[in-house]
Enzyme design. Structure first.
Site, mmCIF file in Angstrom:
data_model
loop_
_atom_site.group_PDB
_atom_site.id
_atom_site.type_symbol
_atom_site.label_atom_id
_atom_site.label_comp_id
_atom_site.label_asym_id
_atom_site.label_seq_id
_atom_site.Cartn_x
_atom_site.Cartn_y
_atom_site.Cartn_z
ATOM 1 N N GLU A 1 2.804 -34.859 30.357
ATOM 2 C CA GLU A 1 1.745 -33.716 29.580
ATOM 3 C C GLU A 1 0.519 -34.438 29.552
ATOM 4 O OE1 GLU A 1 3.358 -31.510 26.376
ATOM 5 O OE2 GLU A 1 4.808 -30.518 27.474
ATOM 6 N N GLN B 1 -10.907 0.225 1.301
ATOM 7 C CA GLN B 1 -11.423 -0.685 0.239
ATOM 8 C C GLN B 1 -10.101 -1.376 -0.435
ATOM 9 O OE1 GLN B 1 -11.931 2.539 0.616
ATOM 10 N NE2 GLN B 1 -11.614 3.698 -1.554
ATOM 11 N N TYR C 1 0.802 -1.010 0.066
ATOM 12 C CA TYR C 1 0.045 0.000 0.028
ATOM 13 C C TYR C 1 0.844 1.358 0.025
ATOM 14 C CZ TYR C 1 -3.633 3.417 0.985
ATOM 15 O OH TYR C 1 -4.462 4.459 0.878
ATOM 16 N N THR D 1 3.267 9.494 11.815
ATOM 17 C CA THR D 1 4.453 9.822 12.079
ATOM 18 C C THR D 1 5.057 10.503 13.339
ATOM 19 O OG1 THR D 1 6.797 10.298 10.640
ATOM 20 C CG2 THR D 1 5.138 11.865 10.867
ATOM 21 N N GLU E 1 9.301 6.238 16.457
ATOM 22 C CA GLU E 1 9.464 5.586 14.823
ATOM 23 C C GLU E 1 10.902 6.216 14.307
ATOM 24 O OE1 GLU E 1 7.257 6.187 10.777
ATOM 25 O OE2 GLU E 1 6.869 7.654 12.226
ATOM 26 N N HIS E 2 11.330 7.336 14.590
ATOM 27 C CA HIS E 2 12.586 8.008 14.319
ATOM 28 C C HIS E 2 13.085 8.637 15.415
ATOM 29 C CE1 HIS E 2 9.700 8.456 10.647
ATOM 30 N NE2 HIS E 2 10.899 8.054 10.080
ATOM 31 N N ASP F 1 14.385 8.996 5.143
ATOM 32 C CA ASP F 1 13.017 9.007 4.373
ATOM 33 C C ASP F 1 13.445 8.830 2.864
ATOM 34 O OD1 ASP F 1 11.543 9.497 6.423
ATOM 35 O OD2 ASP F 1 11.397 11.617 6.156
#
Length: 429
Positions: A414, A189, A126, A235, A326-327, A360
């Site tokens: 067991e 979708q 995506y 972000t 994240e960064h 990036d």
């Protein structure tokens, strides 16, 4: 401009005190459930209907013709083409070193376990397309999948109102990478299309890539039907800085991530009030001069952004580990040594000349990274994301005989006697 959190002298758990954006993925999941179910039941027609409803674009078909992808490549500005090719080259160099080799372990004579690494068969990648266009996200998704050996790669990205196709820069990046299965679909979708397939597209085994809250909610909803890489949120950048940091750099880097989204998080962790004052002055000056002043101001003044004052770098390290950014930038004296003490971050940018913007685009690292504190337990996108570990166990008769007593003993402990019998029967005449 930034909210202030003073943790000096505090022994409390920083996780309860650090800023976070308020996101209700569960509520969003219920909102998009009918969309996902409609795609599961009706396929392409439901994707087209949702695209018209949410994006204002009426499509006749979802798949982009290969000729249009080729045309987007041909129309690329030469400088942009060179930049994308450089980003692809550097990403391939770094990700190639992430390949895993099969390994055979001889446990005992006649008994081996082989760890094999096999790519998933088909993936859906995506690429977002809301406030900005992200050809760089095409690179970050496709390169590790290709290096892992994924045989079938499909991409979805929202259609533009003017053309009914994904942004031409997204199409061009796909073309440069040799991907010709591209769909004009965004949001929930698109994720549902990946998970369940349509008349135009085959279901995938794994969905990766960042997106907005609706994409995140859809990924959570279809997880299990398909694998997902992570639930990406807005972000984040955290900067651990001391008096040696240049306040211009710190301010510019905080602004760079705030530019993405009003919910983007920019967090400065520092023991220095002197640096803080200088950074705040720079923020006032630099934000006023940026293109997206309103969006950046909203992000920097939001509840998710703050400056965190700490006693020293040791406490600062505890704070950034608790935050799990994240960064994470380290702009301190002996930055490499400080960075090596960090345990939790999606990616760590070391020193004054390694800004997040480099990662990036052209560092060679991957920019699809865990958000919302998930870096405390999860990793960013890599070749490993697209690989599955498969164990191959092979024992000879004598090797099994030698260990059979232990297997029977453990099975009986067991209360699973049939497990032991499955071994014993091979030796009882």
């Amino acid at each position: 401009m930034l909210n202030r959190i003073d943790l000096r002298g505090s022994t409390a758990d920083p996780r309860r005190l650090l800023p976070r954006a308020s996101l209700d993925v569960s509520a969003a999941m219920e909102r998009i459930r009918p969309v996902v179910e409609a795609v599961r039941e009706h396929g392409a027609s439901a994707v087209i209907e949702a695209t018209e409803r949410f994006d204002g674009v009426r499509l006749d078909t979802l798949r982009v013709p290969a000729a249009e992808i080729d045309a987007a490549v041909e129309a690329l500005d030469p400088a942009l083409r060179a930049a994308l090719l450089e980003a692809i080259s550097r990403a391939r160099k770094v990700h190639s070193d992430q390949r895993r080799e099969d390994h055979l372990t001889q446990v005992v004579p006649g008994g081996t376990v082989t760890q094999r690494w096999r790519p998933v068969r088909r993936v859906g990648l995506y690429v977002p397309g809301g406030r900005a266009v992200y050809p760089s996200s095409v690179v970050m998704n496709v390169v590790p999948a290709q290096i892992a050996g994924v045989a079938s790669i499909s991409i979805a990205s929202p259609p533009q109102r003017e053309t009914g196709r994904p942004h031409p820069l997204v199409l061009a990046a796909c073309g440069l990478l040799g991907v010709d299965e591209v769909y004009a679909a965004g949001g929930a979708q698109a994720v549902a299309m990946f998970a369940y397939g349509t008349q135009e597209s085959e279901p995938v085994d794994l969905v990766t890539g960042p997106g907005n809250i609706w994409v995140t909610a859809a990924k959570r909803l279809v997880q299990g039907t398909v694998g997902i890489d992570a639930e990406a949120g807005p972000t984040e950048i955290a900067i651990l800085a001391d008096d040696t940091a240049d306040p211009r750099h710190v301010a510019a880097d905080l602004i760079s991530q705030a530019e993405h989204d009003p919910l983007a998080a920019s967090v400065l962790v520092t023991p220095s009030e002197t640096l803080l004052a200088a950074v705040e002055a720079e923020l006032d000056r630099q934000v006023a001069a940026t293109k997206h002043t309103e969006r950046i101001t909203e992000a920097l003044t939001g509840e998710q952004s703050a400056v965190v004052l700490v006693d020293d770098l040791d406490q600062g390290l505890r704070v950034v580990d608790a935050y799990g950014a994240e960064h994470l930038e380290i702009q301190t004296e002996s930055a490499r040594a400080v960075a090596e003490r960090v345990n939790s971050a999606g990616a760590i940018f070391v020193g004054a000349w390694s800004p997040v913007s480099l990662g990036d685009y052209c560092a060679g690292s991957n920019h699809v990274l865990p958000t919302g504190g998930c870096a405390r337990h999860s990793s960013g996108l890599s070749v490993q994301t697209f690989l599955r570990g498969v164990q191959l166990i092979e024992y000879s008769q004598e090797a099994l005989r030698e260990v059979s007593g232990h297997v029977v003993t453990l099975a009986e402990a067991e209360d699973l006697p049939a497990h032991g019998q499955a071994v014993s029967v091979r030796f009882n005449q």
